[in-house]
Design an enzyme around this catalytic site. Structure first.
Site, PDB file in Angstrom:
ATOM      1  N   ARG A 238       0.848  -1.182   0.000  1.00 36.91           N
ATOM      2  CA  ARG A 238       0.000   0.000   0.000  1.00 36.91           C
ATOM      3  C   ARG A 238       0.887   1.237   0.000  1.00 36.91           C
ATOM      4  O   ARG A 238       1.913   1.270   0.679  1.00 36.91           O
ATOM      5  CB  ARG A 238      -0.908   0.028   1.246  1.00 36.91           C
ATOM      6  CG  ARG A 238      -2.130  -0.861   1.151  1.00 36.91           C
ATOM      7  CD  ARG A 238      -3.162  -0.320   0.143  1.00 36.91           C
ATOM      8  NE  ARG A 238      -4.338  -1.152   0.032  1.00 36.91           N
ATOM      9  CZ  ARG A 238      -4.498  -2.135  -0.861  1.00 36.91           C
ATOM     10  NH1 ARG A 238      -3.555  -2.427  -1.730  1.00 36.91           N
ATOM     11  NH2 ARG A 238      -5.623  -2.827  -0.891  1.00 36.91           N
ATOM     12  N   GLU A 267      -2.931   8.208  -4.281  1.00 36.32           N
ATOM     13  CA  GLU A 267      -3.274   7.313  -5.374  1.00 36.32           C
ATOM     14  C   GLU A 267      -4.667   7.672  -5.865  1.00 36.32           C
ATOM     15  O   GLU A 267      -5.583   7.687  -5.042  1.00 36.32           O
ATOM     16  CB  GLU A 267      -3.258   5.878  -4.867  1.00 36.32           C
ATOM     17  CG  GLU A 267      -3.100   4.843  -5.951  1.00 36.32           C
ATOM     18  CD  GLU A 267      -2.882   3.468  -5.362  1.00 36.32           C
ATOM     19  OE1 GLU A 267      -3.872   2.702  -5.351  1.00 36.32           O
ATOM     20  OE2 GLU A 267      -1.772   3.171  -4.901  1.00 36.32           O
ATOM     21  N   HIS A 286      -1.366   1.062  -9.770  1.00 33.23           N
ATOM     22  CA  HIS A 286      -2.015   0.004  -8.977  1.00 33.23           C
ATOM     23  C   HIS A 286      -2.651  -1.062  -9.879  1.00 33.23           C
ATOM     24  O   HIS A 286      -3.874  -1.225  -9.907  1.00 33.23           O
ATOM     25  CB  HIS A 286      -3.053   0.601  -8.014  1.00 33.23           C
ATOM     26  CG  HIS A 286      -3.332  -0.300  -6.846  1.00 33.23           C
ATOM     27  ND1 HIS A 286      -3.738   0.158  -5.614  1.00 33.23           N
ATOM     28  CD2 HIS A 286      -3.250  -1.659  -6.703  1.00 33.23           C
ATOM     29  CE1 HIS A 286      -3.904  -0.863  -4.782  1.00 33.23           C
ATOM     30  NE2 HIS A 286      -3.617  -1.980  -5.434  1.00 33.23           N
TER      31      HIS A 286
END
Ligand code: 3PY
Length: 319
Positions: A238, A267, A286
């Site tokens: 993460r 993000e 991602h």
């Protein structure tokens, strides 16, 4: 009694999951590819279960709005840092996620980033675009996996699959850190170390840990300073496990050699973000679990979690 009502939070959810839900439920799909917290809050009252296609925050305020019908929260993800799991469970609501089915895909991305960062793929591409003609013997030299020490931060299912895939690159030694020594680590011959020892010894540091109170901001200036100057840093866990400013400094000042990032904080990264300007940072948006098969499998598991929960059975993967 009518069928239970399920809310699905994105119109881009793989059909396999929706079809499975439709076998036993009435399904409402929010007609947005990406719905925000407000869209979901508006739609949720009265539903028996919610299928989270994205990272909607489920907290006390959300649960109050959802009302007493809600029996199952199912996230189509392995990570669940967007869920207040203790509060959901305190209310007697079942909560599930989709680990394991995505481990292979995420591990592949980790291998891809490890190789791309260590072999300077992004930097080489940028130089090509600038018309570079240099072909001298010591131009754009990278770092070998062969014979290296690979340090994995978080030897869970994904961390283990990364190690198993990297083995064929003739890695010299695997080390890992986490809460405790693991049998699975012993089985692959990996050595359990403290974080400091891992940072000091590793040529590659691969983060495969979830975001928790313990790991938030773990990689700060002091931590990057403990790594080898030749180290390659990879994060598929993460983004918020890393202090982004500290990483930018470490890459810019060559405190470390390079980074490969599937996850970032923030993000998505804004297009003018410093990280995107660094030649020694390979950054992707991602994509860890983004394969056709993996996303289908995740949707099916997330749907099955809901069906099981509504029938009073244990979920496939229950938190
Ligand atoms: O499922 C998750 O939590 C992921 O981040 C996959 O990349």
């Amino acid at each position: 009694m009518g069928k239970p009502r399920v809310l699905v939070t994105s119109s881009d959810t793989p059909q396999a999951g929706i079809d499975l839900l439709l076998t036993k439920c009435e399904v409402t799909v929010i007609q947005k590819v990406i719905s925000n917290n407000d869209d979901v809050r508006q739609a949720v009252p009265g539903h028996d279960a919610i299928f989270l296609s994205g990272h909607t925050n489920i907290n006390t305020a959300f649960l109050d709005i959802a009302g007493p019908n809600l029996k199952v929260v199912s996230t189509m993800s392995a990570g669940y840092d967007h869920l207040d799991v203790p509060e959901i469970k305190r209310r007697g609501i079942k909560v599930g996620h989709t680990p394991e089915v995505l481990s292979a895909a995420v591990a592949e991305i980790a291998v891809m980033l490890t190789l791309n960062a260590s072999r300077r793929a992004h930097e080489g591409r940028l130089l090509l675009e600038q018309g570079a003609t240099e072909r001298r013997p010591q131009w754009l030299l990278g770092r070998d996996l062969r014979g290296s020490t690979v340090g994995i931060v978080g030897l869970g299912k994904i961390g283990l699959q990364i190690a198993n895939r990297l083995k064929c690159f003739e890695v010299g030694r695997f080390v890992y850190t986490g809460h405790s020594r693991k049998k699975s680590g012993d089985e692959i011959g990996a050595v359990f170390l403290s974080l400091d020892d891992l940072l000091e010894q590793s040529d590659f540091v691969i983060v495969a840990t979830p975001l928790t109170n313990e790991t938030r901001g773990l990689f700060n200036d002091a931590v990057f300073a403990k790594m080898k100057q030749t180290a390659v840093f990879v994060n598929i866990g993460r983004g918020a496990v890393v202090k982004t400013d500290a990483l930018v400094r470490a890459l810019r000042n060559k405190t470390i050699f390079a980074a490969g990032l599937d996850v970032t904080d923030p993000e998505p990264l804004p297009p003018d973000h410093e990280l995107l300007k660094l030649p020694n940072a390979v950054v992707i948006p991602h994509l860890g679990s983004a394969t056709v098969k993996t996303r289908n499998d995740m949707a099916i598991v997330a749907a099955q979690n809901i069906l099981n929960g509504l029938e009073g059975k244990p979920l496939v993967y229950e938190l």
